[in-house]
Design an enzyme around this catalytic site. Structure first.
Site, PDB file in Angstrom:
ATOM      1  N   ASN A  28      22.400 -40.235  14.302  1.00  0.00           N
ATOM      2  CA  ASN A  28      23.685 -39.645  13.923  1.00  0.00           C
ATOM      3  C   ASN A  28      23.802 -38.267  14.586  1.00  0.00           C
ATOM      4  OD1 ASN A  28      25.503 -37.968  12.428  1.00  0.00           O
ATOM      5  ND2 ASN A  28      25.547 -39.509  10.828  1.00  0.00           N
ATOM      6  N   HIS A  31      25.677 -33.416  13.703  1.00  0.00           N
ATOM      7  CA  HIS A  31      25.321 -31.997  13.577  1.00  0.00           C
ATOM      8  C   HIS A  31      25.170 -31.290  14.917  1.00  0.00           C
ATOM      9  CE1 HIS A  31      25.710 -32.282   9.402  1.00  0.00           C
ATOM     10  NE2 HIS A  31      24.845 -33.274   9.335  1.00  0.00           N
ATOM     11  N   ARG A  39      31.489 -22.283  16.889  1.00  0.00           N
ATOM     12  CA  ARG A  39      32.188 -21.377  17.809  1.00  0.00           C
ATOM     13  C   ARG A  39      33.497 -21.973  18.323  1.00  0.00           C
ATOM     14  NH1 ARG A  39      28.567 -17.223  19.599  1.00  0.00           N
ATOM     15  NH2 ARG A  39      27.744 -16.573  17.598  1.00  0.00           N
ATOM     16  N   HIS A  64      30.308 -39.625  12.328  1.00  0.00           N
ATOM     17  CA  HIS A  64      31.182 -39.652  11.152  1.00  0.00           C
ATOM     18  C   HIS A  64      32.399 -38.791  11.432  1.00  0.00           C
ATOM     19  CE1 HIS A  64      31.412 -38.941   6.472  1.00  0.00           C
ATOM     20  NE2 HIS A  64      32.550 -39.372   6.974  1.00  0.00           N
ATOM     21  N   ARG A  66      35.060 -37.154   9.891  1.00  0.00           N
ATOM     22  CA  ARG A  66      35.499 -36.792   8.532  1.00  0.00           C
ATOM     23  C   ARG A  66      36.968 -36.416   8.559  1.00  0.00           C
ATOM     24  NH1 ARG A  66      30.952 -35.612   4.888  1.00  0.00           N
ATOM     25  NH2 ARG A  66      32.585 -35.035   3.430  1.00  0.00           N
ATOM     26  N   ARG A  70      35.316 -31.487  10.202  1.00  0.00           N
ATOM     27  CA  ARG A  70      34.442 -30.308  10.201  1.00  0.00           C
ATOM     28  C   ARG A  70      33.414 -30.333  11.330  1.00  0.00           C
ATOM     29  NH1 ARG A  70      31.049 -31.359   4.673  1.00  0.00           N
ATOM     30  NH2 ARG A  70      33.155 -31.508   3.859  1.00  0.00           N
ATOM     31  N   HIS A  71      33.076 -31.518  11.802  1.00  0.00           N
ATOM     32  CA  HIS A  71      32.134 -31.565  12.939  1.00  0.00           C
ATOM     33  C   HIS A  71      32.671 -32.461  14.067  1.00  0.00           C
ATOM     34  CE1 HIS A  71      30.734 -34.899  10.465  1.00  0.00           C
ATOM     35  NE2 HIS A  71      29.949 -34.174   9.702  1.00  0.00           N
ATOM     36  N   GLU A  91      31.300 -43.994  11.357  1.00  0.00           N
ATOM     37  CA  GLU A  91      31.337 -43.824   9.901  1.00  0.00           C
ATOM     38  C   GLU A  91      32.678 -43.222   9.553  1.00  0.00           C
ATOM     39  OE1 GLU A  91      28.427 -41.210   8.319  1.00  0.00           O
ATOM     40  OE2 GLU A  91      26.780 -42.423   9.028  1.00  0.00           O
ATOM     41  N   THR A 121      27.821 -32.928   2.168  1.00  0.00           N
ATOM     42  CA  THR A 121      27.589 -34.112   2.984  1.00  0.00           C
ATOM     43  C   THR A 121      27.931 -35.315   2.109  1.00  0.00           C
ATOM     44  OG1 THR A 121      25.932 -35.338   4.270  1.00  0.00           O
ATOM     45  CG2 THR A 121      25.126 -34.145   2.344  1.00  0.00           C
ATOM     46  N   THR A 122      27.752 -36.532   2.612  1.00  0.00           N
ATOM     47  CA  THR A 122      28.111 -37.713   1.825  1.00  0.00           C
ATOM     48  C   THR A 122      27.137 -37.828   0.657  1.00  0.00           C
ATOM     49  OG1 THR A 122      28.692 -38.667   3.948  1.00  0.00           O
ATOM     50  CG2 THR A 122      28.765 -40.125   2.053  1.00  0.00           C
ATOM     51  N   GLU A 172      24.528 -50.339   3.889  1.00  0.00           N
ATOM     52  CA  GLU A 172      23.609 -49.247   4.220  1.00  0.00           C
ATOM     53  C   GLU A 172      23.217 -48.596   2.894  1.00  0.00           C
ATOM     54  OE1 GLU A 172      24.777 -46.307   7.150  1.00  0.00           O
ATOM     55  OE2 GLU A 172      23.217 -44.937   6.443  1.00  0.00           O
ATOM     56  N   HIS A 209      20.172 -41.413   5.146  1.00  0.00           N
ATOM     57  CA  HIS A 209      20.543 -40.149   4.506  1.00  0.00           C
ATOM     58  C   HIS A 209      19.289 -39.396   4.066  1.00  0.00           C
ATOM     59  CE1 HIS A 209      23.651 -37.424   3.026  1.00  0.00           C
ATOM     60  NE2 HIS A 209      22.668 -37.007   2.257  1.00  0.00           N
ATOM     61  N   GLY A 210      19.131 -38.237   4.659  1.00  0.00           N
ATOM     62  CA  GLY A 210      18.024 -37.359   4.271  1.00  0.00           C
ATOM     63  C   GLY A 210      16.663 -37.809   4.781  1.00  0.00           C
ATOM     64  N   GLY A 231      20.150 -38.417  11.101  1.00  0.00           N
ATOM     65  CA  GLY A 231      20.875 -37.395  11.854  1.00  0.00           C
ATOM     66  C   GLY A 231      20.324 -36.001  11.703  1.00  0.00           C
ATOM     67  N   HIS A 232      20.560 -35.397  10.547  1.00  0.00           N
ATOM     68  CA  HIS A 232      20.291 -33.970  10.368  1.00  0.00           C
ATOM     69  C   HIS A 232      18.866 -33.583  10.761  1.00  0.00           C
ATOM     70  CE1 HIS A 232      19.506 -30.257   8.057  1.00  0.00           C
ATOM     71  NE2 HIS A 232      20.751 -29.979   8.375  1.00  0.00           N
TER      72      HIS A 232
HETATM   73  N1  PXP Z   1      24.241 -42.672   6.878  1.00  0.00           N
HETATM   74  C1  PXP Z   1      25.419 -42.247   6.365  1.00  0.00           C
HETATM   75  C2  PXP Z   1      26.392 -43.269   5.882  1.00  0.00           C
HETATM   76  C3  PXP Z   1      25.743 -40.880   6.326  1.00  0.00           C
HETATM   77  O1  PXP Z   1      26.932 -40.485   5.809  1.00  0.00           O
HETATM   78  C4  PXP Z   1      24.814 -39.963   6.846  1.00  0.00           C
HETATM   79  C5  PXP Z   1      25.140 -38.505   6.818  1.00  0.00           C
HETATM   80  O2  PXP Z   1      26.235 -38.244   7.608  1.00  0.00           O
HETATM   81  C6  PXP Z   1      23.619 -40.442   7.402  1.00  0.00           C
HETATM   82  C7  PXP Z   1      23.349 -41.800   7.369  1.00  0.00           C
HETATM   83  C8  PXP Z   1      22.634 -39.556   8.047  1.00  0.00           C
HETATM   84  O3  PXP Z   1      22.107 -38.671   7.118  1.00  0.00           O
HETATM   85  P1  PXP Z   1      21.233 -37.471   7.616  1.00  0.00           P
HETATM   86  O4  PXP Z   1      22.096 -36.634   8.493  1.00  0.00           O
HETATM   87  O5  PXP Z   1      20.825 -36.799   6.347  1.00  0.00           O
HETATM   88  O6  PXP Z   1      20.075 -38.055   8.365  1.00  0.00           O
END
Ligand code: PXP
Length: 263
Positions: A28, A31, A39, A64, A66, A70-71, A91, A121-122, A172, A209-210, A231-232
């Site tokens: 993902n 970020h 900027r 994603h 949104r 925002r990103h 997404e 975040t989600t 997911e 996620h996370g 992602g993050h």
């Molecule tokens: N899957 C979904 C559906 C998400 O919304 C996100 C966060 O945007 C992620 C995965 C990835 O999460 P992370 O950035 O915490 O790895």
């Protein structure tokens, strides 16, 4: 629909002598865009980052869009749709605008997510029970143009069953609770049970996620999970070791987890 939770757990026993099937890594790149938007300029470019991720072994790219932009921006999605050589996973929330964009750009996969403007975040899965009609209509619309549909849900039995009932191709599983409670057994068990049930119902099972190189192992080792979205942690780690190495590091952790104790 005679598939019980118990039955699934038994039915999905995997022999330690069998290698687990390959698990896809979708990166993902939201970020990278977060940093650019700090900027409001043109760098770093998430589309260029996507190419680096693909070269490092990502099986797909997730972005994603949104509603508050925002990103990731609309133009990023248009460029990703044109340049991603693996598979693009868009997404988005269930809104007419987002569904129309998907119908126009035809990403390989759309993951439908809940969205609240005030969230960082989600923060939770899609409430499929509450929004069944809208989710069913969105899935139908996307499938009509050949887009694979995935629903981002909490690892909850009712949500898994309803995801199948509305016709989704995949679920997911939200791994946020697991990620935020290291050392707690219940969130991992919930993921295992939901993954087993989803697979038994014929759904493809994804998770995300996370997740990071430090906590991905136990989730990667769940046999039925065929795709992770991360992602993050990858983008954050890239600041220290570079994006290519950050992707490879996670890939290795996933492979190790799926090979551990197997021979
Ligand atoms: N899957 C979904 C559906 C998400 O919304 C996100 C966060 O945007 C992620 C995965 C990835 O999460 P992370 O950035 O915490 O790895």
């Amino acid at each position: 629909m005679g598939v019980s939770y118990h039955h699934c757990l038994q039915a999905t026993y995997v022999s330690p002598h069998m290698a687990l099937p390959y698990q896809r890594l979708y990166v993902n790149i939201d970020h990278v865009a977060t940093l650019r938007q700090a900027r409001r300029g043109s760098t770093p470019d998430p589309v260029a980052a996507a190419t680096v991720c693909e070269r490092a072994g990502a099986d797909g790219i997730t972005a994603h869009l949104r509603e508050d932009r925002r990103h990731i921006q609309d133009d990023d999605i248009t460029r990703l749709a044109a340049t991603v050589t693996t598979l693009l996973n868009l997404e988005c929330a269930i809104t007419d605008d987002m569904l129309r964009l998907a119908e126009t750009l035809r990403p390989a996969q759309v993951t439908l997510v809940p969205e609240r403007r005030e969230e960082i975040t989600t923060e939770g899965g899609l409430d499929v029970v509450r929004h069944e009609t809208a989710v069913r209509a969105a899935v139908t619309r996307l499938k009509q143009v050949g887009i694979r549909t995935s629903l981002f849900i909490d690892p909850d039995e009712a949500a898994v069953r309803l995801s199948q009932a509305v016709g989704a191709d995949a679920i997911e599983l939200h791994t946020g609770t697991y990620a935020h409670h290291p050392g707690s057994a219940a969130p991992l068990q919930a993921l295992r049970s939901a993954a087993a049930l989803g697979a038994a119902l014929g759904l493809a099972v994804h998770a995300g996620h996370g997740l990071s190189v430090d906590n991905v192992g136990p989730v990667a080792a769940i046999p039925e999970i065929e795709e992770l979205n991360i992602g993050h942690a990858i983008v954050g780690r890239a600041i220290f070791i570079g994006l290519d190495a950050a992707v490879r590091e996670v890939r290795e952790a996933m492979d190790e987890a799926r090979e551990a104790d197997r021979f």
